[in-house]
Motif scaffolding. Structure first.
Motif, PDB file in Angstrom:
ATOM      1  N   ALA A 241      -2.384 -10.316  -5.973  1.00 32.56           N
ATOM      2  CA  ALA A 241      -1.787  -9.354  -5.267  1.00 32.56           C
ATOM      3  C   ALA A 241      -2.454  -7.998  -5.344  1.00 32.56           C
ATOM      4  CB  ALA A 241      -0.204  -9.301  -5.224  1.00 32.56           C
ATOM      5  N   LEU A 242      -2.714  -7.723  -6.760  1.00 34.87           N
ATOM      6  CA  LEU A 242      -3.189  -6.404  -7.017  1.00 34.87           C
ATOM      7  C   LEU A 242      -4.854  -6.711  -6.412  1.00 34.87           C
ATOM      8  CD1 LEU A 242      -1.971  -5.954 -10.727  1.00 34.87           C
ATOM      9  CD2 LEU A 242      -1.718  -4.325  -8.722  1.00 34.87           C
ATOM     10  N   ALA A 243      -5.676  -7.481  -7.010  1.00 37.49           N
ATOM     11  CA  ALA A 243      -6.887  -7.683  -6.330  1.00 37.49           C
ATOM     12  C   ALA A 243      -6.985  -7.752  -4.831  1.00 37.49           C
ATOM     13  CB  ALA A 243      -7.484  -9.107  -6.844  1.00 37.49           C
ATOM     14  N   MET A 244      -6.193  -8.267  -4.101  1.00 40.80           N
ATOM     15  CA  MET A 244      -6.080  -8.323  -2.639  1.00 40.80           C
ATOM     16  C   MET A 244      -5.848  -6.729  -2.157  1.00 40.80           C
ATOM     17  SD  MET A 244      -3.481 -11.331  -1.562  1.00 40.80           S
ATOM     18  CE  MET A 244      -4.482 -12.965  -1.572  1.00 40.80           C
ATOM     19  N   ILE A 324       2.291  -5.892 -16.613  1.00 42.38           N
ATOM     20  CA  ILE A 324       2.041  -5.268 -15.445  1.00 42.38           C
ATOM     21  C   ILE A 324       3.173  -4.119 -15.324  1.00 42.38           C
ATOM     22  CG2 ILE A 324       2.440  -5.587 -12.912  1.00 42.38           C
ATOM     23  CD1 ILE A 324       0.193  -6.887 -13.844  1.00 42.38           C
ATOM     24  N   LEU A 325       2.743  -2.992 -15.049  1.00 41.72           N
ATOM     25  CA  LEU A 325       3.548  -1.790 -14.876  1.00 41.72           C
ATOM     26  C   LEU A 325       4.417  -1.554 -13.593  1.00 41.72           C
ATOM     27  CD1 LEU A 325       0.985   0.919 -16.031  1.00 41.72           C
ATOM     28  CD2 LEU A 325       2.856  -0.180 -17.531  1.00 41.72           C
ATOM     29  N   ALA A 348       0.889   1.927  -8.902  1.00 40.36           N
ATOM     30  CA  ALA A 348      -0.522   1.926  -7.906  1.00 40.36           C
ATOM     31  C   ALA A 348      -1.406   1.943  -9.058  1.00 40.36           C
ATOM     32  CB  ALA A 348      -0.576   3.389  -7.114  1.00 40.36           C
ATOM     33  N   ASP A 349      -1.299   2.530 -10.334  1.00 39.91           N
ATOM     34  CA  ASP A 349      -2.342   2.914 -11.129  1.00 39.91           C
ATOM     35  C   ASP A 349      -2.963   1.339 -11.661  1.00 39.91           C
ATOM     36  OD1 ASP A 349      -2.000   5.557 -11.072  1.00 39.91           O
ATOM     37  OD2 ASP A 349      -1.061   5.530 -12.935  1.00 39.91           O
ATOM     38  N   ALA A 350      -2.030   0.463 -11.594  1.00 35.99           N
ATOM     39  CA  ALA A 350      -2.664  -0.784 -12.028  1.00 35.99           C
ATOM     40  C   ALA A 350      -3.502  -1.537 -11.007  1.00 35.99           C
ATOM     41  CB  ALA A 350      -1.379  -2.019 -11.998  1.00 35.99           C
TER      42      ALA A 350
END
Length: 394
Positions: A241-244, A324-325, A348-350
């Protein structure tokens, strides 16, 4: 017009043998010849044949070494090779089969045997290519993991389900229908297809099983048909999800660079829990999917997320919190759930690390760098060019 005949390469250092094999095969096949191992490898590199008839005893580079080099190259590894040899010991044959030879034909050759075995191996390799092509086509409609499990026999095409703990992901485009109401169909098709293509690649890279596309929504799950364990599946899903979301921000830059003033934002939801997974449907038509309350909760989290945001459930957060934060949100009142649902916003920083697209723009200057499109071998040269441009600014 190119020949439609199967293409055969005959490799032998004896001119008489090459002449004999070409005369025997040329009525039915497109035949090329090579008198040495290096010449054969060069011919294969420029135009790979459907089958190779390869002599073993050749000066300089023997047939065994030729086959070793063919098998080391992904583009030539699958070409069937039949050894032509007067060496007929069991040990010699075993050496060839260990290297990947398809068959042996003993010298002096028997024309009926040569024709029969060439035909058999061409038909076999043709069937293998057709199966691979079918597998590739099916993987466009089914999850690649499901196609692979069907072909390798680990899964049957029958109605069967099981309870498993999975991590479920939903995403959709915020206000897609209203936002695109005045867009041209070509614009919608281009942006939506490029968006789904990029998101699908990321899902596949992280090991996710793409369940379905529903309009502008996307559903992916982790834990079946392959699993790395519940915690690792959850981590893979959140990282996906972060990569997306990172890629979504980069796509917005690229779309603007292509001249499009249209864009959209994506919201995402993730939940982990026990689901029914497997084949649902009838004897005539089945669908490999997941159902259950935990699937619905992932969808509710996605609906509650802000554009550009990722909401995950308490169960998922407990599995990934060491890496994961996240920030706990106000409990959600979710349709279909009697109690408020705890939700956590992925920090969001992640998403700020591992950027792939960089853009600098001001009056008289515009620079765009897309690392996905810039080959690794050219990055040093690109860095030198950027430094040269910086020097000229001074």
């Amino acid at each position: 017009m190119a020949s439609m005949k199967p293409h055969i390469l005959v490799v032998d250092d004896t001119p008489d043998n090459l002449f004999l094999m070409q005369s025997l095969l040329e009525d039915k096949y497109d035949v090329r010849t090579a008198a040495s191992g290096p010449e054969a490898l060069e011919l294969v590199r420029t135009n790979a044949p459907d089958l190779i008839l390869l002599d073993i005893m050749m000066p300089g580079m023997d047939g065994h070494e030729v086959l070793r080099r063919l098998r080391l190259n992904a583009k030539t590894a699958a070409i069937p090779v039949i050894f032509l040899t007067s060496l007929n010991s069991v040990e010699e044959e075993q050496t060839g089969f260990d290297l990947g030879a398809a068959d042996y034909i003993a010298k002096p050759i028997s024309p009926p045997i040569v024709l029969a075995r060439v035909h058999a191996h061409l038909e076999r390799s043709g069937n293998a290519r057709r199966l691979q092509a079918l597998s590739d086509k099916l993987s466009r409609y089914l999850a690649p993991q499901v196609v692979q499990s069907l072909f390798d026999g680990s899964r049957d095409a029958e109605i069967r389900t099981q309870r498993k703990k999975l991590t479920v992901f939903f995403s959709d485009i915020k206000d897609f229908t209203a936002s695109t109401a005045k867009w041209q169909p070509e614009e919608i098709r281009f942006l939506l297809n490029s968006y789904f293509s990029e998101m699908s690649r990321i899902a596949y890279d992280h090991g996710g099983t793409i369940d379905k596309f529903i309009g502008d929504a996307m559903m992916v799950f982790f834990g079946d048909p392959e699993t790395r364990g519940v915690k690792e599946d959850a981590l893979a899903c959140v990282r996906m999800a972060l990569a997306m979301q990172r890629r979504m921000a980069e796509l917005q830059v690229l779309w603007r660079e292509l001249g499009s003033d249209k864009s959209f934002e994506v919201r995402m939801g993730i939940n982990t829990g026990y689901c029914d997974v497997g084949n649902f449907g009838s004897d005539l038509r089945m669908d490999y999917t997941i159902i259950g309350a935990e699937v619905n909760l992932a969808a509710r989290l996605q609906q509650a997320a802000d554009p550009g945001g990722i909401l995950m459930s308490r169960e998922t957060q407990s599995l990934v919190r060491d890496e994961i934060l996240s920030v706990e949100q106000q409990p959600l009142i979710a349709k279909g759930f009697p109690e408020p649902v705890k939700a956590y916003l992925v920090e969001a920083d992640a998403m700020a690390s591992s950027r792939k697209v960089f853009q600098w723009e001001r009056l008289g200057m515009r620079v765009l760098v897309d690392l996905d499109r810039l080959p690794e071998a050219e990055r040093a040269a690109a860095a030198r060019e950027l430094r040269q441009m910086a020097d000229q600014l001074h």
